[in-house]
Design an enzyme around this catalytic site. Structure first.
Site, PDB file in Angstrom:
ATOM      1  N   ARG A  27       0.828  -1.226   0.000  1.00  0.00           N
ATOM      2  CA  ARG A  27       0.000   0.000   0.000  1.00  0.00           C
ATOM      3  C   ARG A  27       0.855   1.266   0.000  1.00  0.00           C
ATOM      4  O   ARG A  27       0.514   2.248   0.667  1.00  0.00           O
ATOM      5  CB  ARG A  27      -0.931   0.042   1.212  1.00  0.00           C
ATOM      6  CG  ARG A  27      -2.002  -1.002   1.225  1.00  0.00           C
ATOM      7  CD  ARG A  27      -3.251  -0.524   0.483  1.00  0.00           C
ATOM      8  NE  ARG A  27      -4.160  -1.640   0.335  1.00  0.00           N
ATOM      9  CZ  ARG A  27      -5.247  -1.824   1.090  1.00  0.00           C
ATOM     10  NH1 ARG A  27      -5.566  -0.961   1.992  1.00  0.00           N
ATOM     11  NH2 ARG A  27      -6.009  -2.854   0.880  1.00  0.00           N
ATOM     12  N   ARG A  31      -4.035   6.373   0.793  1.00  0.00           N
ATOM     13  CA  ARG A  31      -4.639   7.573   1.372  1.00  0.00           C
ATOM     14  C   ARG A  31      -3.735   8.359   2.309  1.00  0.00           C
ATOM     15  O   ARG A  31      -4.093   9.470   2.696  1.00  0.00           O
ATOM     16  CB  ARG A  31      -5.948   7.204   2.078  1.00  0.00           C
ATOM     17  CG  ARG A  31      -7.065   6.943   1.078  1.00  0.00           C
ATOM     18  CD  ARG A  31      -8.310   6.436   1.757  1.00  0.00           C
ATOM     19  NE  ARG A  31      -8.087   5.092   2.284  1.00  0.00           N
ATOM     20  CZ  ARG A  31      -8.998   4.371   2.909  1.00  0.00           C
ATOM     21  NH1 ARG A  31     -10.206   4.868   3.105  1.00  0.00           N
ATOM     22  NH2 ARG A  31      -8.734   3.159   3.337  1.00  0.00           N
ATOM     23  N   ARG A  40      -7.524  10.861  -6.532  1.00  0.00           N
ATOM     24  CA  ARG A  40      -8.754  10.106  -6.298  1.00  0.00           C
ATOM     25  C   ARG A  40      -9.964  11.020  -6.424  1.00  0.00           C
ATOM     26  O   ARG A  40     -10.996  10.639  -7.000  1.00  0.00           O
ATOM     27  CB  ARG A  40      -8.681   9.499  -4.902  1.00  0.00           C
ATOM     28  CG  ARG A  40      -9.807   8.571  -4.535  1.00  0.00           C
ATOM     29  CD  ARG A  40      -9.484   8.029  -3.158  1.00  0.00           C
ATOM     30  NE  ARG A  40     -10.412   7.050  -2.681  1.00  0.00           N
ATOM     31  CZ  ARG A  40     -11.494   7.325  -1.980  1.00  0.00           C
ATOM     32  NH1 ARG A  40     -11.813   8.577  -1.713  1.00  0.00           N
ATOM     33  NH2 ARG A  40     -12.267   6.351  -1.556  1.00  0.00           N
ATOM     34  N   ASP A  77      -6.751  -3.526  -7.211  1.00  0.00           N
ATOM     35  CA  ASP A  77      -7.235  -4.145  -5.980  1.00  0.00           C
ATOM     36  C   ASP A  77      -7.475  -5.619  -6.243  1.00  0.00           C
ATOM     37  O   ASP A  77      -7.802  -6.001  -7.377  1.00  0.00           O
ATOM     38  CB  ASP A  77      -8.534  -3.477  -5.507  1.00  0.00           C
ATOM     39  CG  ASP A  77      -8.811  -3.830  -4.060  1.00  0.00           C
ATOM     40  OD1 ASP A  77      -8.267  -3.158  -3.177  1.00  0.00           O
ATOM     41  OD2 ASP A  77      -9.532  -4.818  -3.812  1.00  0.00           O
ATOM     42  N   TYR A 154     -14.360 -12.655   0.587  1.00  0.00           N
ATOM     43  CA  TYR A 154     -15.156 -11.495   0.171  1.00  0.00           C
ATOM     44  C   TYR A 154     -16.359 -11.918  -0.677  1.00  0.00           C
ATOM     45  O   TYR A 154     -17.430 -11.346  -0.574  1.00  0.00           O
ATOM     46  CB  TYR A 154     -14.282 -10.511  -0.617  1.00  0.00           C
ATOM     47  CG  TYR A 154     -13.275  -9.795   0.257  1.00  0.00           C
ATOM     48  CD1 TYR A 154     -13.631  -8.667   0.992  1.00  0.00           C
ATOM     49  CD2 TYR A 154     -11.964 -10.253   0.366  1.00  0.00           C
ATOM     50  CE1 TYR A 154     -12.714  -8.015   1.801  1.00  0.00           C
ATOM     51  CE2 TYR A 154     -11.037  -9.607   1.173  1.00  0.00           C
ATOM     52  CZ  TYR A 154     -11.419  -8.490   1.891  1.00  0.00           C
ATOM     53  OH  TYR A 154     -10.520  -7.841   2.694  1.00  0.00           O
TER      54      TYR A 154
HETATM   55  O1  1CP Z   1       0.098  -1.837  -2.334  1.00  0.00           O
HETATM   56  C1  1CP Z   1      -0.223  -1.009  -3.193  1.00  0.00           C
HETATM   57  O2  1CP Z   1       0.222   0.164  -3.179  1.00  0.00           O
HETATM   58  C2  1CP Z   1      -1.058  -1.454  -4.377  1.00  0.00           C
HETATM   59  C3  1CP Z   1      -2.462  -1.295  -4.252  1.00  0.00           C
HETATM   60  C4  1CP Z   1      -3.354  -2.247  -3.482  1.00  0.00           C
HETATM   61  C5  1CP Z   1      -3.194  -3.607  -3.153  1.00  0.00           C
HETATM   62  C6  1CP Z   1      -1.995  -4.501  -3.348  1.00  0.00           C
HETATM   63  C7  1CP Z   1      -4.625  -1.852  -3.032  1.00  0.00           C
HETATM   64  C8  1CP Z   1      -5.160  -0.507  -3.170  1.00  0.00           C
HETATM   65  N1  1CP Z   1      -5.268  -2.965  -2.526  1.00  0.00           N
HETATM   66  C9  1CP Z   1      -4.425  -4.037  -2.569  1.00  0.00           C
HETATM   67  C10 1CP Z   1      -4.695  -5.409  -2.158  1.00  0.00           C
HETATM   68  C11 1CP Z   1      -5.859  -5.693  -1.275  1.00  0.00           C
HETATM   69  N2  1CP Z   1      -7.130  -5.190  -1.342  1.00  0.00           N
HETATM   70  C12 1CP Z   1      -5.828  -6.658  -0.265  1.00  0.00           C
HETATM   71  C13 1CP Z   1      -4.641  -7.529   0.046  1.00  0.00           C
HETATM   72  C14 1CP Z   1      -3.623  -6.802   0.826  1.00  0.00           C
HETATM   73  C15 1CP Z   1      -4.070  -6.358   2.187  1.00  0.00           C
HETATM   74  O3  1CP Z   1      -4.342  -7.238   3.015  1.00  0.00           O
HETATM   75  O4  1CP Z   1      -4.102  -5.150   2.418  1.00  0.00           O
HETATM   76  C16 1CP Z   1      -7.100  -6.708   0.342  1.00  0.00           C
HETATM   77  C17 1CP Z   1      -7.550  -7.578   1.504  1.00  0.00           C
HETATM   78  C18 1CP Z   1      -7.922  -5.770  -0.348  1.00  0.00           C
HETATM   79  C19 1CP Z   1      -9.362  -5.499  -0.101  1.00  0.00           C
HETATM   80  C20 1CP Z   1      -9.568  -4.066   0.163  1.00  0.00           C
HETATM   81  N3  1CP Z   1      -9.578  -3.084  -0.814  1.00  0.00           N
HETATM   82  C21 1CP Z   1      -9.664  -3.433   1.421  1.00  0.00           C
HETATM   83  C22 1CP Z   1      -9.577  -4.126   2.759  1.00  0.00           C
HETATM   84  C23 1CP Z   1     -10.921  -4.286   3.366  1.00  0.00           C
HETATM   85  C24 1CP Z   1     -10.882  -5.231   4.563  1.00  0.00           C
HETATM   86  O5  1CP Z   1     -11.532  -6.281   4.470  1.00  0.00           O
HETATM   87  O6  1CP Z   1     -10.226  -4.909   5.572  1.00  0.00           O
HETATM   88  C25 1CP Z   1      -9.793  -2.050   1.183  1.00  0.00           C
HETATM   89  C26 1CP Z   1      -9.966  -0.957   2.189  1.00  0.00           C
HETATM   90  C27 1CP Z   1      -9.722  -1.864  -0.228  1.00  0.00           C
HETATM   91  C28 1CP Z   1      -9.701  -0.573  -0.968  1.00  0.00           C
HETATM   92  C29 1CP Z   1      -8.337  -0.127  -1.351  1.00  0.00           C
HETATM   93  N4  1CP Z   1      -7.455  -0.862  -2.128  1.00  0.00           N
HETATM   94  C30 1CP Z   1      -6.312  -0.125  -2.342  1.00  0.00           C
HETATM   95  C31 1CP Z   1      -6.467   1.144  -1.692  1.00  0.00           C
HETATM   96  C32 1CP Z   1      -5.467   2.254  -1.708  1.00  0.00           C
HETATM   97  C33 1CP Z   1      -7.722   1.140  -1.065  1.00  0.00           C
HETATM   98  C34 1CP Z   1      -8.366   2.283  -0.309  1.00  0.00           C
HETATM   99  C35 1CP Z   1      -9.382   2.859  -1.238  1.00  0.00           C
HETATM  100  C36 1CP Z   1      -9.585   4.326  -1.119  1.00  0.00           C
HETATM  101  O7  1CP Z   1      -8.859   5.122  -1.755  1.00  0.00           O
HETATM  102  O8  1CP Z   1     -10.530   4.666  -0.410  1.00  0.00           O
END
Ligand code: 1CP
Length: 357
Positions: A27, A31, A40, A77, A154
């Site tokens: 990540r 944000r 965004r 994602d 999910y």
């Molecule tokens: O790492 C990076 O910079 C690349 C971008 C990336 C990656 C690898 C994002 C952007 N998401 C992911 C993978 C991801 N998404 C995972 C696996 C890694 C981890 O455990 O963090 C998971 C579980 C998700 C699912 C997801 N997407 C969540 C988690 C929800 C939960 O169940 O806790 C969330 C909040 C998102 C949205 C998301 N994805 C990425 C970002 C920057 C965001 C936030 C969105 C926003 O801008 O509001």
């Protein structure tokens, strides 16, 4: 496609000698960066960022402009894969990801199909190509996917969950149905990662974020088995260069030997394991990636320096370590703290190699 000029990350994944320990952060685009929030807002939503190759490229490049990171990670994602299967991904403001059509009925599960990544995930492949052009041979690009089990969480729960009660009920009552979902997911992930590799990523990572929620035997049967299935179907080289694969099971500390035997090149570690001990268990077989507690980035520069040196000391001398956090950068992280971390890792690991660390 030649290797990137800075291939330290790729060499560390292959357990080759490097001048310093490479670092990137899960990540790293997100944000906590004001420029991310600005893009965004311009894009309108998070999903628009993912679906537009131009926006995805812009945000992928943002952390690289600020910090001397040794790798870029595709901005996307894990949930775009079930979206491509027709589940209807959306983000309710402040609520996290949700699906319009979660898997509830047996017929919905039986109807699941492997999406063609070049059709329904074309925008991801276009983003990979555009990011490669923007990187212009500087650092490697990491592609990624969720693990079959994490995606199933999910798809079956319909969104985030605290207890995974629907997916676990299915696991115990109808293991045949869950196995069907996992098999479709494994084939979908294999095709998706191979398309990313053909489109230009230099390494791939599989995020098994919720594998650690499984009971011991269940982890083997419902997560690890499908990780191995994917790894045996991945393209492992392109134009003579190996494409390393990283597996990250959050909470997987109990099963490191088995994860290392899954066919991956590197194992991602959360902050609950001691890196040196993990190296003793599996570090002669695979590289290790991790494992600083992301909350350290909320503390003072002195604490960040101390804790990141502690991780480097714990790994010790020798090849095979990629520095990372044990999970993603959290939203409340002050951006300048990431700079402190990256500089400390580079400087201290260089000094370690010259005997001064
Ligand atoms: O790492 C990076 O910079 C690349 C971008 C990336 C990656 C690898 C994002 C952007 N998401 C992911 C993978 C991801 N998404 C995972 C696996 C890694 C981890 O455990 O963090 C998971 C579980 C998700 C699912 C997801 N997407 C969540 C988690 C929800 C939960 O169940 O806790 C969330 C909040 C998102 C949205 C998301 N994805 C990425 C970002 C920057 C965001 C936030 C969105 C926003 O801008 O509001």
């Amino acid at each position: 496609m030649p290797r990137p000029r800075n291939d330290t990350f790729l060499r560390a994944l292959l357990r080759e000698a490097t001048e310093y320990t490479p670092v990137w952060l899960m990540r790293q685009a997100g944000r906590y960066l004001p420029e991310y929030n600005e893009t965004r807002a311009r894009a309108g939503s998070f999903l628009e960022l993912c679906r537009s190759p131009a926006f995805a490229t812009e945000v992928t490049m943002q952390p690289l402009a600020r910090y001397e990171l040794d790798a870029a990670i595709l901005f996307s994602d894990i949930l775009v894969v079930p979206d491509a299967m027709g589940l209807g991904l959306y983000f309710a403001e402040g609520e996290g990801p949700r699906f319009e059509r979660p898997l509830r009925e047996e017929w919905e599960i039986r109807d699941l199909e492997v999406p063609d990544p070049y059709v329904s995930l074309r925008y991801v492949m276009d983003a990979v190509a555009e990011i490669r052009r923007a990187l212009d041979g500087s650092v490697p690009l990491i592609g990624f996917s969720g693990s079959p089990f994490t995606l199933a969480c999910y798809m079956i729960e319909g969104g985030s969950s605290e207890d995974f009660r629907r997916v676990k009920t299915m696991l115990y009552d109808r293991p045949d149905l869950l196995h069907h979902v996992l098999d479709v997911n494994a084939r979908a992930v294999t095709a998706y990662l191979n398309a990313q590799i053909e489109s230009g990523v230099n390494a791939v990572m599989i995020f098994d974020t919720w594998g650690g929620a499984l009971a011991c035997g269940a982890y083997r049967e419902f997560s690890l088995r499908y990780l191995s299935q994917i790894l045996s179907g991945l393209l492992r080289s392109r134009e003579g260069h190996r494409i390393p694969a990283i597996v990250f099971t959050k909470g997987g500390g109990n099963w490191l030997e088995e994860i290392a035997g899954s066919g991956c090149d590197a194992v991602g570690l959360d902050w609950c394991v001691d890196l040196g001990a993990a190296r003793g268990r599996i570090g002669d077989r695979v590289a290790l990636q991790g494992n600083l507690d992301p909350m350290v980035l909320l503390a003072s520069p002195e604490a960040i320096q101390r804790e990141s040196r502690r991780v480097l000391d714990s790994f010790g001398a020798g090849p095979g370590h990629v520095f990372n956090l044990g999970h993603g950068v959290i939203q409340h992280t002050p951006p300048e703290n990431v700079g402190v971390l990256v500089r400390t890792v580079h400087e201290y690991s260089r000094a370690q190699r010259s005997g001064g660390g």
